[in-house]
Write an enzyme that holds these catalytic residues in place. Structure first.
Site, mmCIF file in Angstrom:
data_model
loop_
_atom_site.group_PDB
_atom_site.id
_atom_site.type_symbol
_atom_site.label_atom_id
_atom_site.label_comp_id
_atom_site.label_asym_id
_atom_site.label_seq_id
_atom_site.Cartn_x
_atom_site.Cartn_y
_atom_site.Cartn_z
ATOM 1 C CG ASP A 211 4.129 -15.166 -8.060
ATOM 2 O OD1 ASP A 211 3.966 -14.032 -7.563
ATOM 3 O OD2 ASP A 211 4.784 -15.377 -9.092
ATOM 4 C CG ASP B 294 -0.169 0.071 2.536
ATOM 5 O OD1 ASP B 294 -0.054 1.181 3.076
ATOM 6 O OD2 ASP B 294 0.326 -0.972 3.022
ATOM 7 C CG HIS C 162 -0.905 -7.358 -1.942
ATOM 8 N ND1 HIS C 162 -2.169 -7.479 -2.451
ATOM 9 C CD2 HIS C 162 -0.936 -6.269 -1.137
ATOM 10 C CE1 HIS C 162 -2.939 -6.521 -1.963
ATOM 11 N NE2 HIS C 162 -2.206 -5.772 -1.168
ATOM 12 C CD GLU D 128 1.597 -5.922 2.397
ATOM 13 O OE1 GLU D 128 1.402 -4.695 2.406
ATOM 14 O OE2 GLU D 128 1.280 -6.679 3.330
#
Length: 564
Positions: A528, A188, A498, A537
């Site tokens: 994956d 993120d 991710h 991530e």
């Protein structure tokens, strides 16, 4: 849960339900090869071992062939297969350490089946992985355009998040307090002080332990401060952002974040408003430690910046003295990463760095009191357990006035932790030097290098440095998947991490140099797939650990054993 960073939003919950299907559709992996080794290669004169699965009960023979002329330079017997508890496999090993091959290209061949796998031997084996993993920090930059090339692909994004951050949730109304810059935290785009400090602390430890070797590597990072070595210049980008997180009273805001996790779009198209979260004592203490350490490390290159860091550290240290309570940030308005953890470890680290930088007697007294209560070196640690960073600063300090009895206890604790790590690797079919599987455990595998390096410096025992290589071997392919866990590096690396940047751009390849979190909660549980944030991530703290582990292998290091 150890390593848990997310308070899942509705989007996250839906992603969990979709992860298994996405793994099948998006990234159905090839069958793992029987021969599983470090796909980066091996260092001359260091242990060279591969794991072999699906072998006969009597093991069988293998050969090492030199590719340039096809010559068989080694032939040996596989070990008898042994059960590997965490993967449920029967595994044998091929140990060709005694071959000690010269630099070049080789292959290992199973005589019975004919299966073969190539490997590389070189003195500078880890120079390129170190460069790529460190440049990945630059590619994580927030608030400016970045670009880079890797293996024929071009990666770039424009300026992003230029309105960081609003004061609505810290009592300031919908007014911006400039907090642009720093690194995106993970998959993120938010920015969290505790994790930022943990990452910088690991990279600073690498600089303190391996600075001369690091300086020989050209990192291919656009210059932002010509006065600084490239490595420190990159860290300064994060420090400049961290300095914006300190309030006037010395407290430190916990994070800059949107209210919810956004979708899989590139950072320069992410328009969600982002806000400051209230202060926490953990963030304030971790900030104090980081700035006090920065004051020392930047002083030879930029005295003005070093003085600024020192003043910031002392201001927050004074705030902590006036506020001894463990104060959590009120994050009730946010559904993004919490990074909640008790602040005792952060306060210990802060006391260590303030003392090492200033010689302050009160900081030393606090540090020794906290260390005496917790003298062991933690084998299992990450952003929520940063005591080890302070312990290492104290243990290897050259300042006078340390407690000899406490030093002896700490010395024994480091050796005991390193012995535990070596034993874990020796008993595992893939020589994995860490026995747990959880969110981000790959970062912990890399982070074992800090304790092992400290134990080596205290004892001169080469077994500790060999175990450091075991960790890198595992991360780069000596694992049950037979694959590298770092994007863009090694054999069959992750293609679908991710990562909103990788998923949101128009380039097929993922952004390079990022260590994915790894199997969780079982050794065989990794996919994956972009949606599988639980195992795939990326995060700055895991890369910081990888950077340390890679730095440890840049050049042969000959340290005199010392028990300072």
């Amino acid at each position: 849960m150890p390593g848990l960073r997310w308070l899942c939003s509705t989007w996250c919950l839906l992603a969990v339900l979709a992860a298994d299907a996405a793994a099948d559709d998006q990234a159905a992996p090839p069958t793992a090869p029987s021969i599983r080794l470090n796909t980066i290669g091996y260092l001359p004169g260091k242990p060279m071992v591969a794991t072999v699965a699906a072998v006969t009960t009597d093991g069988g023979k293998y050969q090492i062939r030199r590719l340039r002329d096809g010559a068989v330079v080694w032939e040996g017997d596989l070990s008898a297969p042994q059960p590997n508890a965490d993967t449920g496999e029967q595994l044998a090993t091929a140990d060709f350490t005694k071959l000690a091959p010269a630099a070049g290209e080789y292959e290992i061949v199973l005589v019975d089946s004919g299966e073969r796998t190539r490997f590389h031997v070189a003195e500078n084996l880890y120079h390129e992985p170190f460069r790529v993993a460190t440049r990945a920090m630059y590619l994580w930059r927030c608030g400016m355009p970045v670009s880079g090339d890797h293996q024929g692909a071009h990666f770039e994004h424009g300026p992003c998040h230029l309105e960081d951050a609003y004061l609505d949730h810290v009592g300031g109304g919908h007014v911006q307090r400039a907090s642009v810059g720093g690194w995106h935290d993970a998959g993120d785009y938010n920015k969290y002080v505790v994790n930022a400090a943990a990452t910088v602390g690991m990279m600073f430890r690498a600089w303190e332990d391996f600075g001369p070797a690091i300086q020989q590597i050209k990192l291919d990072i656009p210059p932002t401060d010509s006065k600084l070595p490239e490595f420190l210049a990159e860290i300064k980008w994060e420090l400049d952002w961290l300095l914006t997180m300190q309030a006037d009273d010395g407290s430190v805001y916990h994070k800059v974040s949107a209210l919810n996790f956004g979708g899989l779009i590139a950072s320069d198209r992410d328009s969600d408003p982002r806000y400051l979260a209230p202060w926490s004592s953990a963030a304030t203490a971790a900030f104090t430690a980081t700035m006090a350490q920065a004051a020392r490390l930047y002083a030879p290159y930029d005295a003005t910046f070093a003085d600024r860091c020192r003043a910031a550290a002392l201001r927050s240290a004074e705030f902590l003295r006036k506020h001894p309570e463990d104060h959590e940030a009120d994050q009730s308005a946010f559904n993004t990463g919490g990074y909640h953890a008790p602040d005792g470890d952060d306060r210990l680290w802060a006391a260590a760095e303030v003392w090492e930088t200033t010689g302050d007697a009160a900081a030393l007294a606090e540090l020794e009191e906290r260390l005496a209560a917790h003298p062991n070196f933690d084998v299992d640690w990450d952003w929520q357990h940063l005591k080890n960073l302070g312990l290492l600063t104290y243990l290897f300090s050259e300042r006078e006035g340390r407690n000899p009895e406490l030093l002896e206890r700490l010395h024994k604790g480091v050796i005991a932790a390193a012995d535990e790590t070596v034993a874990a690797a020796a008993s595992h079919g893939y020589a994995r030097p860490f026995t747990k599987y959880y969110w981000g455990c790959n970062g912990t595998v890399a982070r074992q290098a800090t304790g092992l390096e400290a134990a080596y410096r205290l004892s001169g025992n080469e077994a500790y440095r060999h175990a450091m290589l075991d960790g890198l071997n595992h991360l780069f392919g000596r694992n049950c998947f037979g694959r590298s866990f770092v994007t863009g590096l090694g054999g069959q690396p992750p293609l679908f991490p991710h990562d909103r940047q990788s998923a949101g751009d128009a380039v097929a390849a993922p952004w390079p140099g990022y260590l994915v979190g790894g199997p969780n909660p079982k050794a065989t549980d990794w996919s994956d797939a972009t949606e599988d944030y639980r195992t795939n991530e990326i995060a700055i703290n895991w890369n910081g650990a990888l950077i340390y582990a890679l730095a440890s292998q840049l050049l042969p290091v000959d340290h005199s054993a010392t028990s300072r």
